[in-house]
Design an enzyme around this catalytic site. Structure first.
Site, PDB file in Angstrom:
ATOM      1  N   CYS A   1     -19.932 -36.045 -18.500  1.00  0.00           N
ATOM      2  CA  CYS A   1     -18.786 -36.850 -18.413  1.00  0.00           C
ATOM      3  C   CYS A   1     -17.504 -36.145 -18.714  1.00  0.00           C
ATOM      4  CB  CYS A   1     -18.811 -37.987 -19.286  1.00  0.00           C
ATOM      5  SG  CYS A   1     -19.935 -38.957 -18.809  1.00  0.00           S
TER       6      CYS A   1
ATOM      7  N   LYS B   1     -15.082 -34.874 -15.964  1.00  0.00           N
ATOM      8  CA  LYS B   1     -14.217 -35.633 -15.143  1.00  0.00           C
ATOM      9  C   LYS B   1     -12.843 -35.251 -15.339  1.00  0.00           C
ATOM     10  CE  LYS B   1     -14.730 -40.021 -15.985  1.00  0.00           C
ATOM     11  NZ  LYS B   1     -15.277 -41.399 -15.761  1.00  0.00           N
TER      12      LYS B   1
ATOM     13  N   GLY C   1     -13.520 -45.641  -8.100  1.00  0.00           N
ATOM     14  CA  GLY C   1     -14.244 -44.327  -7.816  1.00  0.00           C
ATOM     15  C   GLY C   1     -14.649 -43.530  -9.138  1.00  0.00           C
TER      16      GLY C   1
ATOM     17  N   ASP D   1     -21.021 -40.733   1.968  1.00  0.00           N
ATOM     18  CA  ASP D   1     -20.723 -39.335   2.826  1.00  0.00           C
ATOM     19  C   ASP D   1     -19.670 -38.687   1.522  1.00  0.00           C
ATOM     20  OD1 ASP D   1     -21.138 -37.590   4.339  1.00  0.00           O
ATOM     21  OD2 ASP D   1     -21.432 -38.878   5.986  1.00  0.00           O
TER      22      ASP D   1
ATOM     23  N   ASP E   1     -15.767 -52.271 -15.860  1.00  0.00           N
ATOM     24  CA  ASP E   1     -16.500 -50.735 -15.620  1.00  0.00           C
ATOM     25  C   ASP E   1     -16.976 -50.823 -14.244  1.00  0.00           C
ATOM     26  OD1 ASP E   1     -16.022 -50.088 -18.148  1.00  0.00           O
ATOM     27  OD2 ASP E   1     -17.889 -51.159 -19.000  1.00  0.00           O
TER      28      ASP E   1
ATOM     29  N   ASP F   1     -20.548 -44.590   9.713  1.00  0.00           N
ATOM     30  CA  ASP F   1     -21.742 -45.278   9.577  1.00  0.00           C
ATOM     31  C   ASP F   1     -21.495 -46.639   9.702  1.00  0.00           C
ATOM     32  OD1 ASP F   1     -23.291 -42.686   9.317  1.00  0.00           O
ATOM     33  OD2 ASP F   1     -22.992 -42.702   7.169  1.00  0.00           O
TER      34      ASP F   1
ATOM     35  N   ASP G   1     -23.209 -42.407  14.734  1.00  0.00           N
ATOM     36  CA  ASP G   1     -22.034 -41.746  14.843  1.00  0.00           C
ATOM     37  C   ASP G   1     -22.708 -40.121  14.822  1.00  0.00           C
ATOM     38  OD1 ASP G   1     -22.924 -41.918  12.274  1.00  0.00           O
ATOM     39  OD2 ASP G   1     -21.088 -41.563  11.256  1.00  0.00           O
TER      40      ASP G   1
END
Ligand code: FAD
Length: 746
Positions: A420, A423, A536, A463, A446, A486, A624
């Site tokens: 972590c 980050k 994200g 991806d 969270d 995709d 694709d």
């Protein structure tokens, strides 16, 4: 592991013995860029043998006995694996570990110690505790001590028999006696410790004066020595002695400790490494196996050919330095340094009572000062591997670019954590996200909630791309479209996404600006696609990276399959090929503006309209085109039988064939080509650029769909009208799906 350079060779260290400590420290002081190092050790806290008797006698606490391999391995930039090696495959250069995949190595170093020589003594495994390996003995020792103390406290006697007449037996007997009496608060009465040795003399390798002093010390401590007593085997609580004839005798004991001479565990010998006459791994004066030059061995497990010495920690320690020099030298193809062990070593025996005996050759010393000297030597050794120097991380930036304070902060940050801790700082992230409109507000939760509309099913994909252009905003736009590919190919509607961001180590302001550019590029593109960004994860990475995990939904059963093509269906490709080779050329400064401009425009074209048009024209299958290239992805679409591909009709970006013709290909190209056996060529030679383009990996490539022949032309026209000017019909599904899937070039 250091992430700043490509890792090209793997040095595997097995065992955290005395010599490997020096190797690890050496690698920390003088790293070998490109060399990946792994240490596999049965335990992480390794005991230093010299300090063992003082620990057993209670003079040392655990902190004064053990060395922690974890900080040492970190210092060395080495991976650390806590496991016991079970076998080596020298031909495949792998080692086997329990419940883990095998590990491949280029260079192997073994410092695995020894085990007691049980020779022809049946029953040893069931009825004795070996003093080696030390970690195993220490686990058993607590039990022995507990039993002995309890027995003495209850007025029962307790008997320990130690088999072996070397220094380890003597030190152990003295230390055990001191500790058990101290813990039980009893005098000597009832505690019977005896040493049993086949030799006629105790400590046969020491000089006469040392032997006499030891005999006197053992007599004073009431420790009996039975010399000339050959042990033939063991039964429950019994040592069996004698010659097998009339002179049989048995000695009873509550616990039997085996401290006989050293021997080699079975597994390294089974691997096929050369074995010396005394049964250990034979090495030359470079500590290199005499049978396999990529294997080094040190410590008890090694015997140097022509320079045989007794097995002792002193020699294992001495071998650390030449081993630490030779492993990097061998890895980098330099000349190895030779090592010649001293003929005799200073042996110091702890008597467990604050006194010690020292001897070397004919020299002999005794007294409390000898113990103090031993304590000083041993603790100095331990400190060397505990108090590791703080290395200044190299920032590699020009002088004067930063204020001193900023440089200090950056340096501190350069010693950054993984996990972590790697980050991007929360404050930077918060600032960036707050400044970007369009990120769905999920409050303080969270995780992100995804609600699937009634009557729809959820499809997910993930991806990630490494930056291929020095424009984070444009890169994020293309990467976003690539990641949506995709979902479009499935005929699903993108709904929401989570971003995966990797930014290189930089000052706060540069991190902030990189993140902002990336996120703005992503959010703008997602908005055009009617897709929300929910959140994200960000991390510091070696190079700029961006990816998305995308959620899409579709009516149940309506997702477009990859393998649904029907006989005679036309194959339509929505975008031209060639981004892989053009990006490779761009990296080599060989792609001109005109070529790159067209390539970027193609990558920036969304697959959204193509997906809609294919659906409207009854497409039976779709995928694709990305990393595996056209051939790889087409092959995935074929359930069986042949599919015709018309090479001349495959649309190609300007410049792509020229680049391929000059041998400029993406790093994935060669792997993609491995499927060639599934391609039957016609016309084009195997090396022609047009054929090679089939293996070119695509970034944000187009969709390849199978469409009923009757609708193929109108479908193509619709694609071209939507702006996909280079869309083309490139082939046709075969008449049968029998046999292996294959592409037939026309
Ligand atoms: C009671 C006692 C006192 C001693 N006192 C002294 C002394 O005062 N001075 C002296 O010079 N010598 C002393 N010795 C001898 C000394 O212990 C050994 O000679 C020395 O430990 C050998 O060191 P090494 O580096 O070869 O291996 P070790 O120190 O034994 O280390 C081997 C390492 O390899 C690991 N390992 C083994 N097998 C595997 C595997 N399959 N997979 C992964 N890891 C593995 C072990 O867990 C261990 O960490 C003493 C021995 C004993 C038993």
């Amino acid at each position: 592991m250091r992430a700043s350079e490509p890792l090209v060779k793997h040095l595997l260290l097995v065992g955290g013995g005395h010599s490997h400590l020096a190797v690890l420290r050496g690698l920390g002081m003088r790293p070998v860029p490109g060399l990946m190092v792994t240490l596999v050790s049965r335990e992480i806290l390794v005991p230093y043998s010299g300090a063992l008797p003082a620990y057993i006698s209670g003079r040392y606490r655990a902190e004064e006995l053990y060395i922690d391999l974890r900080p040492l391995a970190r210092f060395a930039g080495a991976r650390l694996i806590e496991a016991e090696v079970e076998s080596i495959d020298l031909a495949a250069r792998t080692i086997a570990l329990p419940s883990r995949p095998e590990l491949h190595f280029d260079l192997l170093s073994l410092n695995i110690g020894s085990i007691p020589d049980t020779g022809a003594m049946p029953g040893a495994a069931e009825h004795t505790v070996g003093v080696k390996p030390i970690d195993g003995f220490l686990r058993a020792w607590d039990g022995i001590r507990g039993e002995a103390v309890a027995a003495l406290k209850q007025g029962r006697g307790y008997r320990i028999a130690i088999v072996g007449g070397g220094p380890a037996s003597v030190e152990l007997a003295c230390a055990a006696k001191a500790r058990i009496l101290k813990d039980s608060g009893k005098t000597d009465l009832g505690l019977d410790i005896r040493i049993i040795s086949a030799a006629n003399e105790i400590l046969p390798a020491h000089n006469q004066r040392a032997r006499e002093a030891i005999r006197a010390a053992l007599r004073n401590k009431n420790i009996e020595i039975l010399t000339g007593t050959v042990v033939t085997g063991f039964a429950a609580n019994t040592v069996l002695c004698g010659d097998g004839g009339e002179n049989q005798k048995s000695i009873e004991a509550d616990r039997i400790i085996l401290a006989t001479g050293a021997s080699l565990p079975e597994w390294p010998a089974k691997a096929g490494l050369a074995i010396s006459e005394d049964g250990f791994l034979e090495v030359n004066r470079h500590l290199q196996s005499t049978s396999h030059d990529f294997v080094f061995v040190a410590g008890d497990a090694a015997t140097i050919k022509g320079r045989e010495r007794p097995k002792s920690g002193v020699y294992a320690v001495r071998q650390g330095k030449p081993l630490a020099r030779n492993l990097p030298r061998h890895a980098t193809g330099r000349r190895l340094v030779g090592f010649s062990p001293q003929r005799s070593a200073l042996a110091m025996l702890n008597l467990g009572d604050g006194g010690a005996i020292a001897s070397r050759g004919e020299l002999f010393f005794q007294g409390r000062w000898v113990w103090r000297l031993k304590h000083w030597i041993d603790q100095r050794f331990l400190r060397k591997y505990r108090d590791l120097p703080q290395m200044q991380p190299e920032l590699g930036i020009a002088r004067g670019l930063l204020e001193r304070r900023e440089e200090r902060e950056l340096r501190a940050h350069a010693m950054r954590c993984g996990g972590c801790g790697a980050k991007v700082a929360g404050s930077v992230l918060e600032e960036v996200l707050a400044s970007i409109p369009g990120i769905a507000n999920q409050g303080v939760e969270d995780a992100a909630k995804v609600t699937v509309p009634a009557g729809r099913e959820l499809w997910q994909t993930v991806d990630q791309l490494k930056a291929f252009i020095d424009d984070p905003w444009l890169f994020a736009r293309i990467a976003t479209l690539h990641c949506l590919g995709d979902i479009h190919a499935m005929g699903a509607r993108p709904d929401s996404a989570l971003a995966i961001v990797g930014v290189p180590f930089a000052s706060r302001s540069i991190t902030r600006s990189l993140m902002r550019e990336l996120m703005l590029g992503c959010v703008a593109t997602l908005e055009e696609e009617d897709c929300r960004l929910l959140g994200g994860h960000s991390a510091e990475t070696r190079e700029l990276q961006f990816g998305l995990s995308v959620n899409g939904h579709v009516e149940p059963g309506k997702a477009l399959p990859k393998q649904g093509m029907k006989r005679g269906d036309a194959l339509i490709l929505s975008k031209p090929l060639g981004t892989g080779t053009l990006l490779a050329a761009d990296m080599r400064h060989l792609a001109g503006q005109r070529w790159m401009d067209a390539a970027l425009r193609t990558m920036l074209a969304s697959n959204r309209s193509a997906a809609r048009i294919f659906r409207e024209h009854g497409a039976t299958a779709c995928t694709d085109i990305t990393g595996f290239g056209l051939a790889g992805h087409l092959l995935e679409m074929i359930a069986g039988g042949p599919v015709e591909l018309r090479l001349a009709d495959v649309p190609v970006l300007d410049g792509a064939l020229e680049c391929i013709g000059r041998g400029i290909v993406s790093s994935l190209h060669a792997d993609n080509k491995l499927i060639e056996r599934n391609i039957e060529g016609r016309g084009e030679s195997r090396e022609s650029a047009r054929r090679e383009i089939l293996f070119d990996p695509q970034t944000a490539g187009g969709l390849l769909a199978a469409v009923p022949e009757s609708k193929a032309l109108s479908c193509l026209n619709a694609l071209i009208d939507s702006g996909l000017e280079q869309a083309a019909i490139i082939g046709q599904a075969g008449d049968s799906t029998d046999g292996p899937a294959r592409i037939v070039l026309a």
